[in-house]
Design an enzyme around this catalytic site. Sequence first.
Site, mmCIF file in Angstrom:
data_model
loop_
_atom_site.group_PDB
_atom_site.id
_atom_site.type_symbol
_atom_site.label_atom_id
_atom_site.label_comp_id
_atom_site.label_asym_id
_atom_site.label_seq_id
_atom_site.Cartn_x
_atom_site.Cartn_y
_atom_site.Cartn_z
ATOM 1 C CG HIS A 60 -7.763 3.538 -0.282
ATOM 2 N ND1 HIS A 60 -7.059 2.952 -1.137
ATOM 3 C CD2 HIS A 60 -6.758 4.380 0.604
ATOM 4 C CE1 HIS A 60 -5.836 3.405 -1.094
ATOM 5 N NE2 HIS A 60 -5.448 4.223 0.007
ATOM 6 C CD GLU A 78 -7.570 6.757 4.579
ATOM 7 O OE1 GLU A 78 -8.102 6.585 3.634
ATOM 8 O OE2 GLU A 78 -6.299 7.347 4.781
ATOM 9 C CG ASP A 80 -1.492 5.660 2.881
ATOM 10 O OD1 ASP A 80 -1.700 5.482 1.681
ATOM 11 O OD2 ASP A 80 -2.255 6.150 3.839
ATOM 12 C CG ASP A 81 0.075 8.767 0.782
ATOM 13 O OD1 ASP A 81 0.019 9.091 -0.433
ATOM 14 O OD2 ASP A 81 -1.059 8.688 1.282
ATOM 15 C CG HIS A 92 -1.900 1.098 1.126
ATOM 16 N ND1 HIS A 92 -3.056 1.060 1.995
ATOM 17 C CD2 HIS A 92 -1.855 2.303 0.753
ATOM 18 C CE1 HIS A 92 -3.846 1.831 2.038
ATOM 19 N NE2 HIS A 92 -3.088 2.854 1.039
ATOM 20 C CG HIS A 114 -1.380 6.206 -2.342
ATOM 21 N ND1 HIS A 114 -2.333 6.053 -2.979
ATOM 22 C CD2 HIS A 114 -1.775 5.637 -1.301
ATOM 23 C CE1 HIS A 114 -3.418 5.512 -2.428
ATOM 24 N NE2 HIS A 114 -2.851 5.493 -1.165
HETATM 25 N N1 ADE Z 1 -4.708 8.854 -1.756
HETATM 26 C C1 ADE Z 1 -3.188 8.835 -1.223
HETATM 27 N N2 ADE Z 1 -3.354 8.613 0.106
HETATM 28 C C2 ADE Z 1 -4.698 8.194 0.377
HETATM 29 C C3 ADE Z 1 -5.332 7.738 1.464
HETATM 30 N N3 ADE Z 1 -4.759 7.502 2.576
HETATM 31 N N4 ADE Z 1 -6.569 7.506 1.583
HETATM 32 C C4 ADE Z 1 -7.301 7.835 0.360
HETATM 33 N N5 ADE Z 1 -6.889 8.090 -0.648
HETATM 34 C C5 ADE Z 1 -5.463 8.532 -0.825
HETATM 35 ZN ZN ZN Z 2 -3.867 4.782 0.483
#
Ligand code: ADE
Ligand code: ZN
Length: 342
Positions: free
Chosen positions: A194, A197, A275-276, A14, A16
């Site tokens: 997703h 969350e 994630d990011d 996971h 991005h």
């Molecule tokens: N796009 C990038 N990170 C995300 C996240 N945590 N939740 C939903 N969309 C995303």
């Molecule tokens: Zn994500």
Amino acid sequence: MIEFIKKLPKAELHLHIEGSLEPELMFKLAKKNQIKIPYNSIEDIKKAYNFSNLQSFLDIYYAGANVLITKDDFYSLTWEYILKCKENNIIHTEIFFDPQIHTSRGISFKTVICGIKEALEDARNKFGITSNIIMCFLRHLSEDEAFKTLEESLLFKDSIIGVGLDSSEIGNPPSKFERVFKKASELGFKLVAHAGEEAEVSYIYEALDLLKIQRIDHGVQSIKSNKLLERLKEEQIPLTVCPNSNIELKVFDNYKQHNIKKLLDLGLNVTVNSDDPAYFKGYLNQNFINLYNNLELNKEDIVKLVKNSFYSSFISEKLKIEYIKRVDEIFENKRIKNARYY
Ligand code: ADE
Ligand code: ZN
């Protein structure tokens, strides 16, 4: 323990790729491509990373992605992440990209996918890092726009293993994309989304029952339904949990409140992911280290989480066995060493 975490070979499921855009590269590309960003310095960018929820992050994340214009830019973005994989001992990664962020700005699908793909090929050749690419639909956009993106992707079908669903969750339930996911499945794509969350458990049920996904991205809200927890355990549906992200986006008040250890102890198939990472204070090892420091995970927990990722990945059974063996080599080694000293 921290050395042990660093040494373990890991998979990431996971991530991005646009969320791995570090402020330094953002600043450099903004200058090169003459794109205006609302920051005067790298320090300024870092200061802006103070989020109150998912939407407050997404607004900044989409603005940051505006600096990505050429195939080389997408190559650099992906290559920088690959260097982090090397640093974090990630030997397999399944990366998300959001084509609609870019096609809506006039950047072609081909530019995006070719830049990412070339970097991943180099990662394989230079470092032996394997990867898969998953294309996400932005759920705040329409079903029609998702269908258009699916259509566009078909020219590059061999490079894309699956489709996912991301962006603003609340108000955009999985049911909105039921027909798109049905079509994607018929075309042979693997399916993830997703779900849970920020939004309630009905979103997870919809993702499972309407979209028929193979993995749930996040899914931490499942804790609110015992019935759902039982099902997730029974069916061993993978949850790609992102601890740092959940803390930065205030899904939990603090690390001690995070439920990943509870989910693991209940027997769910949970994995750890970043994630990011450029926005959420660290890459995969840092997520594991924060969990260890706050939730009293032991070595067995960490190895279980790491193995879950390999088992839940979209690689062949043969490669799974090979990678799990590499994890066991480090784990067993450690146990033998400890036995000698204690
Ligand atoms: N796009 C990038 N990170 C995300 C996240 N945590 N939740 C939903 N969309 C995303
Ligand atoms: Zn994500």
